[in-house]
Structure formats: C-alpha cells, structure tokens
Design a protein around this motif. Structure first.
Motif, PDB file in Angstrom:
ATOM      1  N   ARG A  75      -2.980  -4.234  -1.322  1.00 54.24           N
ATOM      2  CA  ARG A  75      -3.617  -3.865  -2.581  1.00 54.24           C
ATOM      3  C   ARG A  75      -4.604  -2.713  -2.367  1.00 54.24           C
ATOM      4  N   ALA A  76      -5.357  -2.763  -1.274  1.00 53.62           N
ATOM      5  CA  ALA A  76      -6.329  -1.705  -0.973  1.00 53.62           C
ATOM      6  C   ALA A  76      -5.617  -0.372  -0.773  1.00 53.62           C
ATOM      7  N   HIS A  77      -4.505  -0.380  -0.019  1.00 52.51           N
ATOM      8  CA  HIS A  77      -3.730   0.855   0.170  1.00 52.51           C
ATOM      9  C   HIS A  77      -3.242   1.397  -1.173  1.00 52.51           C
ATOM     10  N   PHE A  78      -2.704   0.494  -1.983  1.00 47.51           N
ATOM     11  CA  PHE A  78      -2.101   0.888  -3.260  1.00 47.51           C
ATOM     12  C   PHE A  78      -3.150   1.484  -4.204  1.00 47.51           C
ATOM     13  N   SER A 109      -5.456  10.949   1.489  1.00 47.95           N
ATOM     14  CA  SER A 109      -4.851  10.116   0.443  1.00 47.95           C
ATOM     15  C   SER A 109      -4.819   8.683   0.943  1.00 47.95           C
ATOM     16  N   GLY A 110      -5.015   7.761   0.024  1.00 52.05           N
ATOM     17  CA  GLY A 110      -5.067   6.353   0.404  1.00 52.05           C
ATOM     18  C   GLY A 110      -6.203   6.103   1.374  1.00 52.05           C
ATOM     19  N   LEU A 111      -5.997   5.164   2.279  1.00 55.11           N
ATOM     20  CA  LEU A 111      -7.059   4.780   3.218  1.00 55.11           C
ATOM     21  C   LEU A 111      -7.023   5.587   4.501  1.00 55.11           C
ATOM     22  N   LYS A 133       5.111   2.651  -0.267  1.00 52.97           N
ATOM     23  CA  LYS A 133       5.525   2.216   1.060  1.00 52.97           C
ATOM     24  C   LYS A 133       5.286   0.717   1.239  1.00 52.97           C
ATOM     25  N   ALA A 134       5.868   0.159   2.312  1.00 56.15           N
ATOM     26  CA  ALA A 134       5.819  -1.290   2.538  1.00 56.15           C
ATOM     27  C   ALA A 134       4.393  -1.822   2.614  1.00 56.15           C
ATOM     28  N   ASP A 135       3.465  -1.016   3.124  1.00 53.83           N
ATOM     29  CA  ASP A 135       2.083  -1.505   3.280  1.00 53.83           C
ATOM     30  C   ASP A 135       1.228  -1.248   2.039  1.00 53.83           C
ATOM     31  N   GLY A 136       1.841  -0.752   0.952  1.00 53.17           N
ATOM     32  CA  GLY A 136       1.109  -0.541  -0.295  1.00 53.17           C
ATOM     33  C   GLY A 136       0.705   0.903  -0.529  1.00 53.17           C
ATOM     34  N   TYR A 137       0.665   1.710   0.542  1.00 53.30           N
ATOM     35  CA  TYR A 137       0.304   3.128   0.437  1.00 53.30           C
ATOM     36  C   TYR A 137       1.302   3.856  -0.460  1.00 53.30           C
ATOM     37  N   ILE A 138       0.794   4.697  -1.344  1.00 54.29           N
ATOM     38  CA  ILE A 138       1.683   5.516  -2.180  1.00 54.29           C
ATOM     39  C   ILE A 138       1.703   6.929  -1.602  1.00 54.29           C
ATOM     40  N   ASP A 139       2.893   7.416  -1.295  1.00 56.22           N
ATOM     41  CA  ASP A 139       3.036   8.750  -0.706  1.00 56.22           C
ATOM     42  C   ASP A 139       2.934   9.800  -1.818  1.00 56.22           C
ATOM     43  N   ILE A 140       1.697  10.118  -2.204  1.00 55.05           N
ATOM     44  CA  ILE A 140       1.505  11.042  -3.332  1.00 55.05           C
ATOM     45  C   ILE A 140       1.908  12.468  -2.950  1.00 55.05           C
ATOM     46  N   VAL A 200       5.310   4.732   9.456  1.00 52.51           N
ATOM     47  CA  VAL A 200       5.078   4.224   8.104  1.00 52.51           C
ATOM     48  C   VAL A 200       5.545   5.182   7.013  1.00 52.51           C
ATOM     49  N   ILE A 201       5.746   6.432   7.344  1.00 54.55           N
ATOM     50  CA  ILE A 201       6.221   7.395   6.342  1.00 54.55           C
ATOM     51  C   ILE A 201       7.630   7.832   6.713  1.00 54.55           C
TER      52      ILE A 201
END
Lengths: 203, 203
Positions: free
Chosen positions: A6-9, A173-175, B157-164, B202-203
């Motif tokens: 959720r934090a990553h998103f 971007s992100g964390l 991505k699987a860990d919640g990160y969005i590849d903006i 992860v990417i």
C-alpha cells in the motif's frame, strides 16, 4: 493491500518527487542527515519551502534538531551521490553520524551553524518559520524561509530559472526509484486564446 | 531580483516537482481544469495528498469548486498532453471551459460527480479533508483523501509500486520546464551497516 505494498502504491500517485538531503545539527554539534522526497515550494516572496515529517519517530533526530536550532540546510541530490543519499534512510542511532556512515562530506559556510552536503550542487540554508500539525495522520508540515543559496552560477539562467537538469539533480518516484531527466521544453507564460509557445532560446 | 526572475529562481530550489491536472466542477455542472506542480504525498494510511493554493485569486475557480463539492480529481500529466496541460494556467474566465479551450477531454466514472482527464494514464478522485491556511504568505494547503484510482494495471508492479515512467508521466522544474525521466535504479530498503542494494528484478 498489505501495509508495505500500500505504501509503494500510494507513494506513486502524486507523481515525480524532489530528492533532497536535510542536514541538521544538535546543540552539542552532532550532525544528522536524512533524505526527504517531500520538500515542496510554498512561495517565492517570502521564499518558503515546506517538508513533511512522518509520525512514529521516523524523522525524530531531524525534527529534534530543527526544533532546537531553528535552522537546517536542504541539499539537492544528484546522480553522483543518490545511492549514499538513499542510505541515509536507514535507522541509524542518534550517536551514529549519517555523513560518515554513508560516505558524504560536511561543509560549513561562515555564519551558518549547520552543515551543508559538500557533494550537492544546489543547496541552501533554511530558517524554521512554523510547524503545522496534520491531525489526520499525525504528520507535521515544517515551513521554513530560504536565507542563503549556494549554486554554480552557470546553472542560473538570465530569467532566474535554475537549470537543475544540468546539475544532474535526480527525481524520485514511489519509495525507492531514482530517475534522471531529459527536458522536453520550457513553455511560455500561458495566455487565453494564444497557442502554447515553446521557449527555445532560454536554455 | 525583479519579481518574475525571483519566482523562477525560488521555484527551482525545491527540485523536480509533480505535474498534475486538477479537475473540478461547480454546482451548476461547469467544469474547471488547472495544472498544479504542488501536489505532494502526505501519507499512505489513510491515503492523503496535499496541494497548495496560491493567494490573489490565482486558483480561485478551482478552490471555489473544491470547497463547494468537497470532491476533485487529480490527473497525472504525460508527454502526450503536457503542452495542453500547461495552457490551462492561462487566465480563463469562469465561463470558459479549460477542457475545451486547451483541447483535452472529460471522462466521467459512475458515482463520481467530477470529471477526469481522459488523456491521463493515472488519475484518481479525492475527497476534501481539510484546508489549512498558511498565514506567512496567504496560501492554503488543501488536504484530501484518495478514494478511487484509475491506472493501467500493467504499470502496477507486484510490490505495489506504480511505474509512472512507463506511463510517460512528466516532471516539472521551475515555473515552466517539462521533463521526461530515465530510471537510474530502484534501491532496496536501507539498513544500517549494509551496502545499498540495487533492485534489479522489480521492473
């Protein structure tokens, strides 16, 4: 979503973020260094910046030092030291010096009793102005006034714009994702019923 | 420094900024669209974003609509429409529709009574939570809670990160410079006395 996912998103939603190192010093002279992606422009006159402090002691040493000295520095992170900058987010104890632990150097300017990051190409001293509590999630908005800027004059353009891309400043971007940039263009001041103009002669 | 030069200079200091279009609607159904470079992540739980409203009626229509409906959308700006997005900063009158004037399209989702920007690849609806006055320069910090996110699932991505970056989201420096990005790397969660690890898978 699990907490970390959720934090990553959610961290990805606001778009690209600034990458800055906040350097502080306590009353005994011990220094602290921490990366923040929440430094944001609040206004040019007076020159104000803000940054967000997390709850749960996440930024405790930085916050304590800012409250005690009412002075800190903001140092833009560039390609040459972004990995060291990220490493400052590790949970070092109060007695460990992040500068030494991650391999970055302090630099002092006369009359300013907090360190700058020597490796940073654009850095400035900030006087604390206000601390606004955000009750919805127990964060705090730190507001400060920019009092002294150090920047290579080659990067400062005739109209006042600083070409931070030429300084290899990174964005986040992100964390945890770090990016360099490539300029699309600068655009002219927009006016109704007039086509958007590309400024081709300012960079 | 003259006022405009000072604005360019101070606006460059915080580093790279997000580029987002804020879409709002008044109680009669008239819509407004305005670019903001001050959208900032405030926290993941609850999911909060903030944005800064300038004084002197600079963002008057957007602010009025947000206060009246307590609802707005945030739409990330990407390469394909950054010039149209910039053009929304022109001083259109209350009766002129920025969507139409700059050539962007509205899209409505069921149950959400404010428009999204059809061209945006990552957009979300936000419920107003608070308006904090910043007395030092008469700006206002608008705080809202993210209630509905629309994003191409390929970018998540699987860990919640969005590849903006894959969505071609742009970033802003100063008042008027737009940039695309190129990822250096994602970095692992930092721990003391452990070398900074690049996340290559992860990417």
């Amino acid at each position: 979503m699990p907490q970390r996912q959720r934090a990553h998103f959610i961290n990805s939603l606001s778009g690209f973020k600034s990458a800055n190192l906040i350097a502080t010093q306590d009353l005994c002279g011990n220094t602290n260094l921490a990366i923040f992606s929440s430094v944001v422009h609040f206004g040019a006159s007076p020159p104000l910046v803000g940054l967000i402090m997390r709850p749960n002691n996440g930024n405790r040493h930085t916050l304590d030092n800012i409250l005690n000295k009412s002075l800190f520095t903001i140092n833009q992170v560039s390609v040459g030291h972004y990995q060291q900058a990220h490493q400052t987010s590790a949970a070092y104890t109060k007695n460990e010096c992040e500068f030494k632990s991650v391999g970055l150097n302090k630099e002092y300017l006369e009359g300013i009793d907090v360190p700058f990051v020597k490796e940073s190409q654009l850095r400035y001293a900030v006087q604390l102005k206000d601390v606004l509590p955000i009750t919805h999630n127990n964060t705090q908005l730190i507001l400060g006034e920019i009092i002294h800027v150090c920047c290579n004059s080659n990067a400062i353009k005739a109209d006042g714009y600083i070409d931070i891309e030429s300084l290899e400043t990174v964005t986040v971007s992100g964390l945890d994702s770090y990016h360099i940039t490539q300029r699309l263009s600068r655009l002219a001041y927009a006016k109704p019923n007039q086509k958007c103009d590309v400024l081709s002669d300012v960079i």
